[in-house]
Design a protein around this motif. Structure first.
Motif, mmCIF file in Angstrom:
data_model
loop_
_atom_site.group_PDB
_atom_site.id
_atom_site.type_symbol
_atom_site.label_atom_id
_atom_site.label_comp_id
_atom_site.label_asym_id
_atom_site.label_seq_id
_atom_site.Cartn_x
_atom_site.Cartn_y
_atom_site.Cartn_z
ATOM 1 N N GLY A 49 0.834 -1.203 0.000
ATOM 2 C CA GLY A 49 0.000 0.000 0.000
ATOM 3 C C GLY A 49 0.863 1.244 0.000
ATOM 4 N N VAL A 50 0.289 2.368 -0.436
ATOM 5 C CA VAL A 50 0.981 3.661 -0.477
ATOM 6 C C VAL A 50 0.036 4.724 0.051
ATOM 7 C CG1 VAL A 50 2.190 5.345 -1.890
ATOM 8 C CG2 VAL A 50 2.277 2.935 -2.524
ATOM 9 N N THR A 51 0.511 5.544 0.995
ATOM 10 C CA THR A 51 -0.263 6.671 1.504
ATOM 11 C C THR A 51 0.594 7.926 1.433
ATOM 12 O OG1 THR A 51 0.447 6.207 3.787
ATOM 13 C CG2 THR A 51 -1.644 5.246 3.061
ATOM 14 N N THR A 52 -0.065 9.078 1.477
ATOM 15 C CA THR A 52 0.633 10.361 1.511
ATOM 16 C C THR A 52 0.188 11.110 2.755
ATOM 17 O OG1 THR A 52 0.730 10.450 -0.901
ATOM 18 C CG2 THR A 52 1.103 12.509 0.281
ATOM 19 N N LYS A 53 1.153 11.499 3.589
ATOM 20 C CA LYS A 53 0.850 12.194 4.835
ATOM 21 C C LYS A 53 1.751 13.413 4.944
ATOM 22 C CE LYS A 53 0.422 11.465 9.821
ATOM 23 N NZ LYS A 53 0.602 10.497 10.940
ATOM 24 N N GLU A 54 1.108 14.597 4.997
ATOM 25 C CA GLU A 54 1.833 15.863 5.047
ATOM 26 C C GLU A 54 2.787 15.940 3.859
ATOM 27 O OE1 GLU A 54 3.505 16.035 8.956
ATOM 28 O OE2 GLU A 54 1.555 16.373 9.904
ATOM 29 N N SER A 55 4.092 15.942 4.092
ATOM 30 C CA SER A 55 5.047 16.103 2.993
ATOM 31 C C SER A 55 5.768 14.809 2.654
ATOM 32 C CB SER A 55 6.080 17.178 3.355
ATOM 33 O OG SER A 55 6.785 16.817 4.536
ATOM 34 N N LEU A 56 5.171 13.648 3.009
ATOM 35 C CA LEU A 56 5.838 12.370 2.795
ATOM 36 C C LEU A 56 4.925 11.372 2.095
ATOM 37 C CD1 LEU A 56 7.671 11.666 6.186
ATOM 38 C CD2 LEU A 56 8.748 12.258 4.017
ATOM 39 N N HIS A 57 5.500 10.614 1.153
ATOM 40 C CA HIS A 57 4.887 9.381 0.674
ATOM 41 C C HIS A 57 5.365 8.254 1.586
ATOM 42 C CE1 HIS A 57 3.310 11.243 -2.865
ATOM 43 N NE2 HIS A 57 4.480 11.476 -3.415
ATOM 44 N N ILE A 58 4.459 7.403 2.035
ATOM 45 C CA ILE A 58 4.797 6.289 2.924
ATOM 46 C C ILE A 58 4.386 4.996 2.246
ATOM 47 C CG2 ILE A 58 4.513 5.275 5.207
ATOM 48 C CD1 ILE A 58 3.651 8.066 6.180
#
Length: 266
Positions: free
Chosen positions: A178-187
């Motif tokens: 899975g891939v998420t985006t939180k604030e200024s980061l891709h996780i």
């Protein structure tokens, strides 16, 4: 806790040995004592016993391998101001990694610092242990040049001793969960296919657009390997989890996409 402290005096304190007079106050949580704090009226109640240099970059330069060694000055403090140097291998908001040869460390600067991967820097900060490697906190940084990024070495999670690779560049193959985006980061949520261990990879997000990586893809990632450790009796520090810090999409190669023949497509 100091009521009155001007900036000029505050800047002289970091790395100095001081003697502080104040009122001792207990810190409580649900009527349990969890610590103490010293309540100090003003900076007049703070005495500098051994001052840090006015210019922190006047400190002697140490290789990263000697950052945690005690100072020969004999003051005996467990946390000390240290100056070292290396190449920036990863950077995000208020955090970057520096590597020199096969040694690396994590740096937490005092203020936002305009450095990027490939910058050669000198760093002065308070040295603390950080798992298998050290870290510098409250650090100040200056750029001294440019250099190529150190070569990435293979990360084998079946190897029982990964301490030498901590905070250095490496590469690993993993399956994307899975891939998420939180604030200024891709996780990226990833899994090592050999050991089935899950881990995360962090990458600065230039924008909020999602990464075009399908779930189930097999990836090759190059970035900085950072271990979390636990201490076990008779074993010392052991790897409990880890993360990867990846600079850009150019550091990720899709080796194999998931099969198109899913239950939904069928």
């Amino acid at each position: 806790w100091v009521n009155q402290l001007d900036n000029a005096f505050k800047n002289r304190l970091l790395g100095s040995v001081v003697r502080v007079n104040g009122v001792c106050s207990t810190v409580r949580n649900r009527n349990r004592r969890v610590g103490v704090r010293l309540l100090v009226p003003s900076q007049e109640h703070i005495e500098i016993v051994a001052a840090a240099p006015e210019d922190p970059f006047d400190l002697p330069l140490r290789p990263i391998s000697r950052v945690m060694q005690p100072d020969s000055g004999g003051l005996g403090q467990s946390v000390q101001l240290v100056r070292t140097a290396g190449v920036v291998t990863y950077q995000q908001n208020r955090l970057f990694f520096v590597q020199d040869g096969v040694e690396g460390l994590r740096v937490f600067p005092r203020t936002e610092t305009p450095v990027e991967p490939g910058d050669r820097v000198e760093v002065v900060g308070l040295a603390e242990p950080d798992g298998f490697s050290p870290k510098l906190v409250q650090a100040v940084v200056r750029k001294v040049g440019k250099a190529a990024l150190p070569s990435a070495t293979a990360i084998d999670l079946l190897n029982t001793d990964l301490s030498d690779q901590d905070a250095t560049r490496g590469f690993i193959e993993a399956v994307c969960l899975g891939v998420t985006t939180k604030e200024s980061l891709h996780i990226l949520d990833l899994q090592d296919p050999k050991t089935e261990r899950r881990f995360s990879a962090f990458m600065p997000a230039m924008n909020q657009s999602p990464l075009p990586i399908p779930v189930g893809s097999r990836l090759h990632l190059a970035g900085v390997f950072k271990a979390d450790t636990d201490v076990l009796p008779d074993f010392g520090q052991v790897l409990s989890s880890f993360q990867m810090y990846v600079n850009s999409p150019e550091d990720i190669v899709v080796l194999e996409r998931p099969s198109w023949c899913t239950a939904r497509h069928t």
